[in-house]
Write an enzyme that holds these catalytic residues in place. Structure first.
Site, PDB file in Angstrom:
ATOM      1  N   MET A  10       0.843  -1.194   0.000  1.00  0.00           N
ATOM      2  CA  MET A  10       0.000   0.000   0.000  1.00  0.00           C
ATOM      3  C   MET A  10       0.882   1.250   0.000  1.00  0.00           C
ATOM      4  O   MET A  10       2.038   1.205   0.437  1.00  0.00           O
ATOM      5  CB  MET A  10      -0.893   0.061   1.256  1.00  0.00           C
ATOM      6  CG  MET A  10      -1.873  -1.080   1.419  1.00  0.00           C
ATOM      7  SD  MET A  10      -3.368  -0.808   0.461  1.00  0.00           S
ATOM      8  CE  MET A  10      -4.243  -2.350   0.821  1.00  0.00           C
ATOM      9  N   ASN A  42       4.956  -4.543   4.697  1.00  0.00           N
ATOM     10  CA  ASN A  42       5.485  -4.216   6.030  1.00  0.00           C
ATOM     11  C   ASN A  42       6.158  -5.421   6.672  1.00  0.00           C
ATOM     12  O   ASN A  42       7.251  -5.326   7.247  1.00  0.00           O
ATOM     13  CB  ASN A  42       4.358  -3.735   6.950  1.00  0.00           C
ATOM     14  CG  ASN A  42       3.806  -2.384   6.570  1.00  0.00           C
ATOM     15  OD1 ASN A  42       4.413  -1.641   5.803  1.00  0.00           O
ATOM     16  ND2 ASN A  42       2.634  -2.066   7.095  1.00  0.00           N
ATOM     17  N   GLU A 139      -5.184  -8.830   2.956  1.00  0.00           N
ATOM     18  CA  GLU A 139      -5.422  -7.697   2.058  1.00  0.00           C
ATOM     19  C   GLU A 139      -5.352  -8.126   0.592  1.00  0.00           C
ATOM     20  O   GLU A 139      -5.239  -7.291  -0.299  1.00  0.00           O
ATOM     21  CB  GLU A 139      -4.427  -6.562   2.349  1.00  0.00           C
ATOM     22  CG  GLU A 139      -4.731  -5.854   3.658  1.00  0.00           C
ATOM     23  CD  GLU A 139      -3.732  -4.771   4.004  1.00  0.00           C
ATOM     24  OE1 GLU A 139      -4.086  -3.900   4.816  1.00  0.00           O
ATOM     25  OE2 GLU A 139      -2.592  -4.798   3.498  1.00  0.00           O
ATOM     26  N   GLY A 222      -1.331  -5.607  22.470  1.00  0.00           N
ATOM     27  CA  GLY A 222      -0.915  -4.225  22.645  1.00  0.00           C
ATOM     28  C   GLY A 222      -0.160  -4.029  23.940  1.00  0.00           C
ATOM     29  O   GLY A 222       0.797  -4.733  24.249  1.00  0.00           O
ATOM     30  N   ASP A 252       2.445  -5.636  12.174  1.00  0.00           N
ATOM     31  CA  ASP A 252       3.266  -6.133  11.061  1.00  0.00           C
ATOM     32  C   ASP A 252       4.727  -6.235  11.472  1.00  0.00           C
ATOM     33  O   ASP A 252       5.433  -7.168  11.076  1.00  0.00           O
ATOM     34  CB  ASP A 252       3.132  -5.197   9.859  1.00  0.00           C
ATOM     35  CG  ASP A 252       1.712  -5.120   9.333  1.00  0.00           C
ATOM     36  OD1 ASP A 252       0.975  -6.112   9.488  1.00  0.00           O
ATOM     37  OD2 ASP A 252       1.341  -4.065   8.778  1.00  0.00           O
TER      38      ASP A 252
END
Length: 304
Positions: A10, A42, A139, A222, A252
């Site tokens: 992207m 990525n 994706e 996270g 990623d």
């Protein structure tokens, strides 16, 4: 080749904002950056920056972004033999909004990525057979992903599958054929239909994947760290504490570094710890691929 990444690229269009505008409202944003991104690219760059030998299967458009994307992959010594242009089609793009708390909101326009086909996997078969690991994301079209999973199983090549961006359309027949499934909380909730707000809920959702045949589930949480669940064990890894500036691409970064480390020594726990550190460093800088640390930076962080 160590690793083959079959996935997306992207153009990242990153806007740094104080707050999201309301309907009909126009606000001034303090900063904007443009860079190379896409989950596949990525992850390929992250692995390559750690020293992995990487080949990439992806599609670009025939616009002004295509040559820059290919040039960027080559900069990191990624094999681009199977990075192909699609005539009359725009390259993939990702408008990204990063707020004052470093949280991001992302839109994706797949563009040429939706033209990556099962036939493209077959065309690269001889090179793919020589790889030690396949890395996949969502994706690109599902038929291409399923075909790549079948290819990996047929040739006994381990597979890391990142179900992102998540979809409820995933066929568990194919998920169960992957050696590692690596979702974040949102993705785990989406593909299982189960709540994941607490650690216990995340474990239960991971066990659901195990019951459907997955060998290893690695959930990135996270700031809460990482959860690794197998049929024999549950391990929790605490997150590294850093000052986050931009969390774009952190997942990623984790997967790319994990792929490299796992290929090198097969030690999953060690690969998770290194990948956590790599991802933590990535969020301390703005941008996506440009925020990924190199080997020296990662080593200094781990030793410090």
């Amino acid at each position: 080749m160590d690793i083959a990444v079959i996935g997306s690229n992207m153009v990242d269009l990153i806007t740094y904002i104080d707050k999201m505008p309301k309907k009909g409202e126009t606000l001034e944003a303090p900063n904007f950056e443009m860079g190379c991104g896409g989950k596949g690219a990525n992850q390929a760059v992250a692995a390559a920056k750690m020293g992995a030998s990487v080949t990439m299967l992806t599609k670009v458009g025939d616009d002004i972004f295509a040559d820059n994307t290919i040039k960027n992959l080559k900069k990191y010594e990624i094999d681009t033999e199977f990075v192909q242009k699609v005539p009359g089609v725009a390259s993939g793009a990702a408008p990204i909004f990063v707020d004052a708390n470093s949280e991001n909101r992302i839109l994706i326009i797949k563009g040429a990525n939706q033209y990556l086909s099962p036939e493209d996997v077959d065309q690269a078969a001889e090179k793919l057979k020589k790889c030690r690991l396949l890395v996949l994301q969502l994706e690109i079209p599902l038929p291409t992903i399923y075909h790549a999973i079948e290819f990996g199983n047929r040739h006994h090549i381990p597979i890391i599958f990142n179900p992102a961006p998540a979809t409820k359309e995933l066929d568990f027949k194919y998920i169960s054929m992957c050696d590692f499934v690596v979702p974040n909380e949102t993705e785990l909730e989406m593909i299982t239909g189960m709540a994941v707000e607490t650690d216990e809920e995340a474990r239960n959702a991971a066990f659901f994947l195990l019951e459907n045949g997955v060998k290893n589930v690695i959930v990135t949480l996270g700031r809460r760290g990482v959860l690794w669940v197998t049929s024999n064990d549950i391990r929790r890894f605490d997150a590294y504490q850093v000052k986050a500036v931009d969390t774009t691409g952190a997942g990623d970064a984790f997967i790319g570094c994990f792929a490299h480390s796992f290929v090198r020594n097969g030690n999953v726990a060690q690969a998770i710890q290194r990948a956590q550190a790599f991802a933590a460093l990535s969020v301390t800088k703005k941008g996506t691929q440009i925020s990924f640390p190199d080997v020296k930076e990662l080593s200094a962080f781990l030793e410090g």
